[in-house]
Design an enzyme around this catalytic site. Structure first.
Site, PDB file in Angstrom:
ATOM      1  N   GLU A  11      -6.141 -20.945  15.137  1.00  0.00           N
ATOM      2  CA  GLU A  11      -7.272 -20.025  15.030  1.00  0.00           C
ATOM      3  C   GLU A  11      -7.395 -19.141  16.260  1.00  0.00           C
ATOM      4  O   GLU A  11      -7.705 -17.945  16.157  1.00  0.00           O
ATOM      5  CB  GLU A  11      -8.563 -20.814  14.815  1.00  0.00           C
TER       6      GLU A  11
ATOM      7  N   ASP B 186      -7.196 -26.101  17.648  1.00  0.00           N
ATOM      8  CA  ASP B 186      -6.616 -25.508  18.854  1.00  0.00           C
ATOM      9  C   ASP B 186      -7.731 -24.943  19.718  1.00  0.00           C
ATOM     10  O   ASP B 186      -8.877 -24.775  19.267  1.00  0.00           O
ATOM     11  CB  ASP B 186      -5.599 -24.426  18.496  1.00  0.00           C
TER      12      ASP B 186
END
Length: 475
Positions: free
Chosen positions: A166, A100
């Site tokens: 994350e 991400d």
């Protein structure tokens, strides 16, 4: 011979590797934006397909649902677990990364479309996620592809753990790590993470320490609703005045934390640690360039880095509930929430730190004689992380740096936090290595994020050579 052959392959196929990164950057996998949550899933699928094409055994783990700030429920993107090789005579290296990215809009000030990888005349690969963390994740995939296409056997078994949250708190990851410690991760000999950066722009480094972070919300509540200052100003205890009074007592303008007892917990400097600051590739110009001006508190490099890495800091972040739009508004807010954090270091204990802060803030508020109410809470208390640069895992990485870059790496710590390092270390009881690919000026969370082509290609070589070096040592 195998290492030289591998490095030659990477050099000759760098355009193919850049194209792989181009495809990954084109997927706007912004985990913090509900509108892009399907794209995060799409990025996970991209990695699954890339790994399967290279013969990896791949499985995904569903982490369930996310309560998105009380506004909606979202599916959490899966953890991608992939295994390449299961030879019991070889070491097994666990590679962690995330797929991400931070939000990015052209109107934020990007010179180009953030989700179209552009290579400029300085051979910088510009695009959101290029350095954090898609480039490094794909570097490991490039390593596997190079060995496969050359018919070379990988010197170790590799396990991947790739997450899609994350940038949004890694929700669900810790639980999975501990649940799988004696299952999927049971044969792991060491962990390697490439999710940080060189200290500067010219010399590789190995990172062996990170500060922790404790985040606090200081709430002061007074009247039942916002009030007109012309009618009520001077007649009541104003929450904002109380908040300013208390927050002004937390840290001095020169960065000294004013909470009693905090510095008593800090580990003393050793001669060995002191020596590590002598030859680091960093200058005050690097600091000035990163900050954009010369507002540094400390006037020498050693002091700057020590206060960035091995001493705690307290930062004030904002006030919720206060008027902040352009123009004038004569309102007295009924409730305000001040937000601040403390970056912690060895040997500070997060629970003890919270106790010190709560007592001090309560005492300072009581001194005001205010009739408002105050609540201080710690919303997050991630611990610091520290490894030994003398561990064989680090020694192997240092040899790899020398092979690829022809220099000894700087041994650094960082002021930020990567909580998963501590989770892996505590759950698996194995050494964790931070082996960065990008430079200190990559602008990972900023506009015009980039990864230099040379760092991407040389970094891919580094990851591969590291695997050959770590295969030789006793972990």
């Amino acid at each position: 011979m195998a290492v030289a052959e591998f490095m030659d392959y990477v050099e000759k196929h760098q355009n193919d590797f850049v194209e792989r990164l181009r495809k990954a950057v084109a997927i706007p996998s912004v985990s913090g934006d509900p509108n892009h949550r399907p794209d995060v899933f799409r990025m996970g699928e991209f990695l699954v397909n890339e790994l399967k094409a290279l013969g990896a055994s791949v499985e995904t783990r569903d982490l369930g649902k996310q309560d998105f700030h009380g506004t909606q429920t979202l599916d959490l993107p899966p953890i991608v677990l992939a295994t390449i090789g299961n030879d019991p005579t070889k070491k097994t290296i666990l590679v962690y990364g995330h797929y991400d990215v931070q939000p990015a809009l052209k109107e934020d000030g990007w010179a180009t479309d953030p989700f179209v990888l552009v290579e400029d005349d300085k051979q910088r690969l510009i695009g959101r996620g290029s350095s954090d963390d898609k480039g490094p994740v794909l570097g490991w995939i490039n390593v596997v592809e190079a060995h496969k296409n050359l018919g070379l056997e990988l010197p170790v078994n590799i396990k991947f753990c790739l997450e899609g949250m994350e940038e949004s708190g890694s929700e669900g990851l810790d639980e999975l790590i501990y649940q799988e410690a004696d299952k999927y991760f049971k044969d792991v000999d060491a962990v390697t993470i490439s999710d940080n950066y060189w200290l500067g722009t010219t010399k590789p480094c190995l990172t062996y320490g990170l500060r922790g972070v404790s985040y606090f919300h200081l709430t002061i509540k007074g009247p039942a609703a916002d009030l007109h200052s012309g009618v009520f100003g001077g007649t009541i205890h104003e929450p904002m005045s109380d908040l300013f009074a208390v927050m002004s007592k937390l840290v001095s303008p020169n960065g000294k934390i004013l909470v009693p007892g905090v510095y008593d917990q800090v580990r003393a400097m050793t001669a060995e640690e002191e020596a590590t600051y002598e030859s680091l590739d960093f200058s005050l110009d690097d600091l000035h360039g990163a900050v954009g001006n010369k507002t540094n508190i400390h006037s020498d490099v050693k002091s700057v880095l020590q206060h960035r890495w091995r001493y705690p800091s307290l930062s004030l972040h904002g006030i919720e509930g206060a008027f902040y739009n352009p123009g004038d508004k004569t309102v007295i807010p009924s409730k305000v929430i001040g937000k601040f954090s403390i970056r912690s270091v060895p040997d500070m204990d997060p629970k003890k730190l919270t106790e010190l802060v709560e007592k001090y803030v309560t005492d300072e508020f009581n001194k005001l004689g205010s009739k408002n109410t105050m609540i201080i809470k710690c919303s997050h208390d991630g611990n610091h992380w520290l490894a030994s640069p003398n561990h064989p895992n680090y020694v192997a990485a240092a040899k790899a740096v020398e092979t690829v870059y022809k220099v000894k790496p700087d041994l650094t710590r960082e002021g930020g936090s990567i909580p998963v390092t501590l989770s892996f270390q505590d759950a698996l009881k194995k050494n964790v290595l931070l082996l960065p690919m990008g430079r200190g000026d990559d602008g990972a969370h900023s506009i015009n994020e980039k990864l230099d082509r040379s760092n991407y290609i040389q970094g891919t070589k580094l990851l591969g050579v590291y695997l050959h070096e770590v295969a030789k040592v006793e972990l």
